[in-house]
Design a protein around this motif. Structure first.
Motif, PDB file in Angstrom:
ATOM      1  N   ALA A  45       0.823  -1.208   0.000  1.00  0.00           N
ATOM      2  CA  ALA A  45       0.000   0.000   0.000  1.00  0.00           C
ATOM      3  C   ALA A  45       0.859   1.261   0.000  1.00  0.00           C
ATOM      4  O   ALA A  45       0.533   2.255  -0.661  1.00  0.00           O
ATOM      5  CB  ALA A  45      -0.929  -0.003   1.213  1.00  0.00           C
ATOM      6  N   SER A  79     -10.603   2.720   3.201  1.00  0.00           N
ATOM      7  CA  SER A  79      -9.247   2.162   3.236  1.00  0.00           C
ATOM      8  C   SER A  79      -9.206   0.912   4.104  1.00  0.00           C
ATOM      9  O   SER A  79      -8.509  -0.071   3.779  1.00  0.00           O
ATOM     10  CB  SER A  79      -8.269   3.204   3.778  1.00  0.00           C
ATOM     11  OG  SER A  79      -8.318   4.389   3.027  1.00  0.00           O
ATOM     12  N   VAL A  83      -8.330  -2.037   1.704  1.00  0.00           N
ATOM     13  CA  VAL A  83      -6.874  -2.196   1.708  1.00  0.00           C
ATOM     14  C   VAL A  83      -6.411  -3.018   2.913  1.00  0.00           C
ATOM     15  O   VAL A  83      -6.020  -4.179   2.784  1.00  0.00           O
ATOM     16  CB  VAL A  83      -6.156  -0.825   1.697  1.00  0.00           C
ATOM     17  CG1 VAL A  83      -4.636  -1.027   1.696  1.00  0.00           C
ATOM     18  CG2 VAL A  83      -6.581  -0.011   0.480  1.00  0.00           C
ATOM     19  N   SER A  84      -6.451  -2.418   4.093  1.00  0.00           N
ATOM     20  CA  SER A  84      -5.785  -3.032   5.242  1.00  0.00           C
ATOM     21  C   SER A  84      -6.465  -4.310   5.719  1.00  0.00           C
ATOM     22  O   SER A  84      -5.831  -5.376   5.809  1.00  0.00           O
ATOM     23  CB  SER A  84      -5.693  -2.018   6.384  1.00  0.00           C
ATOM     24  OG  SER A  84      -6.987  -1.554   6.759  1.00  0.00           O
ATOM     25  N   TYR A 194     -16.928  -3.177   0.620  1.00  0.00           N
ATOM     26  CA  TYR A 194     -16.087  -2.132   0.026  1.00  0.00           C
ATOM     27  C   TYR A 194     -16.597  -1.716  -1.349  1.00  0.00           C
ATOM     28  O   TYR A 194     -16.616  -0.520  -1.686  1.00  0.00           O
ATOM     29  CB  TYR A 194     -14.650  -2.643  -0.061  1.00  0.00           C
ATOM     30  CG  TYR A 194     -13.774  -1.899  -1.020  1.00  0.00           C
ATOM     31  CD1 TYR A 194     -13.310  -0.616  -0.733  1.00  0.00           C
ATOM     32  CD2 TYR A 194     -13.382  -2.478  -2.230  1.00  0.00           C
ATOM     33  CE1 TYR A 194     -12.498   0.073  -1.620  1.00  0.00           C
ATOM     34  CE2 TYR A 194     -12.561  -1.807  -3.119  1.00  0.00           C
ATOM     35  CZ  TYR A 194     -12.125  -0.534  -2.807  1.00  0.00           C
ATOM     36  OH  TYR A 194     -11.321   0.138  -3.689  1.00  0.00           O
ATOM     37  N   THR A 212      -7.412   6.928  -4.860  1.00  0.00           N
ATOM     38  CA  THR A 212      -6.493   5.794  -4.795  1.00  0.00           C
ATOM     39  C   THR A 212      -5.310   6.099  -3.883  1.00  0.00           C
ATOM     40  O   THR A 212      -4.891   5.254  -3.079  1.00  0.00           O
ATOM     41  CB  THR A 212      -5.991   5.440  -6.208  1.00  0.00           C
ATOM     42  OG1 THR A 212      -7.104   5.157  -7.060  1.00  0.00           O
ATOM     43  CG2 THR A 212      -5.077   4.226  -6.164  1.00  0.00           C
ATOM     44  N   TRP A 214      -5.146   8.395  -1.407  1.00  0.00           N
ATOM     45  CA  TRP A 214      -5.608   8.489  -0.025  1.00  0.00           C
ATOM     46  C   TRP A 214      -5.810   7.100   0.572  1.00  0.00           C
ATOM     47  O   TRP A 214      -5.392   6.821   1.706  1.00  0.00           O
ATOM     48  CB  TRP A 214      -6.913   9.279   0.045  1.00  0.00           C
ATOM     49  CG  TRP A 214      -6.746  10.756   0.182  1.00  0.00           C
ATOM     50  CD1 TRP A 214      -7.078  11.723  -0.718  1.00  0.00           C
ATOM     51  CD2 TRP A 214      -6.210  11.449   1.321  1.00  0.00           C
ATOM     52  NE1 TRP A 214      -6.769  12.970  -0.230  1.00  0.00           N
ATOM     53  CE2 TRP A 214      -6.244  12.836   1.022  1.00  0.00           C
ATOM     54  CE3 TRP A 214      -5.709  11.053   2.550  1.00  0.00           C
ATOM     55  CZ2 TRP A 214      -5.791  13.804   1.915  1.00  0.00           C
ATOM     56  CZ3 TRP A 214      -5.248  12.010   3.439  1.00  0.00           C
ATOM     57  CH2 TRP A 214      -5.293  13.366   3.121  1.00  0.00           C
ATOM     58  N   MET A 215      -6.453   6.218  -0.175  1.00  0.00           N
ATOM     59  CA  MET A 215      -6.693   4.866   0.317  1.00  0.00           C
ATOM     60  C   MET A 215      -5.389   4.111   0.563  1.00  0.00           C
ATOM     61  O   MET A 215      -5.269   3.351   1.530  1.00  0.00           O
ATOM     62  CB  MET A 215      -7.565   4.091  -0.682  1.00  0.00           C
ATOM     63  CG  MET A 215      -9.011   4.524  -0.719  1.00  0.00           C
ATOM     64  SD  MET A 215      -9.920   3.705  -2.054  1.00  0.00           S
ATOM     65  CE  MET A 215      -9.547   1.995  -1.707  1.00  0.00           C
ATOM     66  N   SER A 216      -4.402   4.336  -0.304  1.00  0.00           N
ATOM     67  CA  SER A 216      -3.122   3.636  -0.162  1.00  0.00           C
ATOM     68  C   SER A 216      -2.392   4.068   1.101  1.00  0.00           C
ATOM     69  O   SER A 216      -1.942   3.226   1.888  1.00  0.00           O
ATOM     70  CB  SER A 216      -2.245   3.895  -1.397  1.00  0.00           C
ATOM     71  OG  SER A 216      -2.852   3.395  -2.568  1.00  0.00           O
ATOM     72  N   GLY A 219      -4.512   3.177   4.229  1.00  0.00           N
ATOM     73  CA  GLY A 219      -4.484   1.726   4.398  1.00  0.00           C
ATOM     74  C   GLY A 219      -3.130   1.220   4.863  1.00  0.00           C
ATOM     75  O   GLY A 219      -3.048   0.281   5.668  1.00  0.00           O
TER      76      GLY A 219
END
Length: 345
Positions: A45, A79, A83-84, A194, A212, A214-216, A219
């Motif tokens: 991430a 996120s 992601v996490s 999600y 993308t 921000w989420m990375s 996350g």
């Protein structure tokens, strides 16, 4: 150009599945060398955020919405789900199964997404419409295929020749189908949630690249905190310049960067259910590579269950195409009314 615009989402999602196919074998090789899955998710991430940041900053400078506290909390939850939490659970299950089983189980995501979409009234059901019946039937068939995969293992399909590529294993693989099934289904439920949430977020934050990034980063921070709690060895954070390094770079740049951006764009164009209907392609590609190239074991029950899941998915796809036709007709009718206002009198 008309055909290109019409099938651009389809082509992008096919590319996504090709990227995911190589990802599974690279991560399996990295984990077999001893790489911690939670450290892998964190680095992945982080790399994605660093690579995508310049593009998001310059290309979406004029269209990026103002970030409010409410919107940041929404991105925080997005996120966590996309992601996490989902990736940590997903790749943790790879320790107890194989890429073929994992990708086959991931095909339940469209059915779960459809169920959640109906519950939130994002999908419309008409008992008299054959396409609506197909969507319900496809969901039931897909879930039946999952039950088949988790309850019936079947005989092993033997390899006819030695594998062309041998994945190095520093530690034995501990197969636990029940634990792998529970972890994979949990990750699919999280991903389905999600998919629904990202469709709602994109209506308010219509900058896919920036979202993308921000989420990375968010996350990565969430996954790092979780990793510190779970993995107490500082040595887990050190990776060598080998498959561990290259799988992290590949997953960060390609699958957590480019692929997530493609998914967000396709979600904005086609909706949350559409982006999940190409998952069977990844299952087929992974199964072919696993059997013919890497020499991994295939079980008859897994293949039967995967085929049932794919049949259900394409019943669902056929039903979804009917929704697109209705939406396009309504859009054209609205445009005609705007061009000829006297027709509304």
């Amino acid at each position: 150009m008309g055909l290109y615009r019409k099938y651009k989402p389809h082509m992008l999602l096919v590319v996504n599945q090709l990227c995911y196919t190589f990802l599974y074998f690279m991560t399996e090789a990295a984990f077999n060398l001893g790489m911690n899955p939670h450290v892998y998710v964190t680095y992945r991430a982080l790399v994605a955020g660093i690579v995508m940041l310049p593009f998001a900053y310059f290309l979406e400078r004029d269209v990026r919405p103002k970030l409010t506290i409410t919107l940041f909390l929404e991105i925080f939850m997005l996120s966590l789900l996309g992601v996490s939490l989902s990736l940590n659970v997903h790749f943790d299950s790879l320790k107890y199964s194989s890429p073929t089983f994992l990708t086959a189980m991931t095909n339940t995501t469209p059915s779960l997404t459809f169920i959640f979409a109906v519950a939130l009234r994002l999908e419309v059901l008409n008992r008299r419409d054959p396409r609506s019946i197909a969507k319900v039937l496809g969901t039931m068939v897909s879930l039946g295929g999952v039950i088949t995969m988790t309850t019936y293992k079947g005989p092993i399909i033997r390899n006819l020749w030695h594998p062309l590529i041998q994945i190095q294993r520093n530690s034995p693989v501990h197969e636990n189908w029940l634990k792998a099934s529970l972890l994979t289904v949990s990750s699919c439920i999280i991903w389905a949630t999600y998919n629904i949430m990202q469709a709602l977020t994109l209506k308010r934050y219509h900058a896919e690249l920036s979202l993308t990034v921000w989420m990375s980063f968010v996350g990565a921070a969430q996954s790092a905190i979780y990793t510190v709690i779970v993995a107490h060895k500082p040595s887990d954070w050190i990776i060598g310049f080998n498959i561990e390094f290259w799988s992290t770079i590949y997953s960060g740049v390609v699958t957590s960067g480019v692929v997530v951006f493609f998914q967000l764009w396709c979600t904005k164009q086609k909706g949350p259910v559409f982006i999940t209907i190409f998952n069977p392609l990844c299952t087929v590609l992974v199964a072919m590579l696993a059997y013919f190239v890497f020499g991994e074991k295939l079980y008859l029950g897994r293949i039967i269950g995967a085929v049932i899941v794919i049949i259900g998915l394409y019943l669902l796809l056929w039903g979804k195409e009917g929704d697109n036709e209705v939406h396009n007709k309504a859009k054209k009718q609205s445009q005609c009314n705007c061009e000829h206002p006297e027709s509304r009198i």
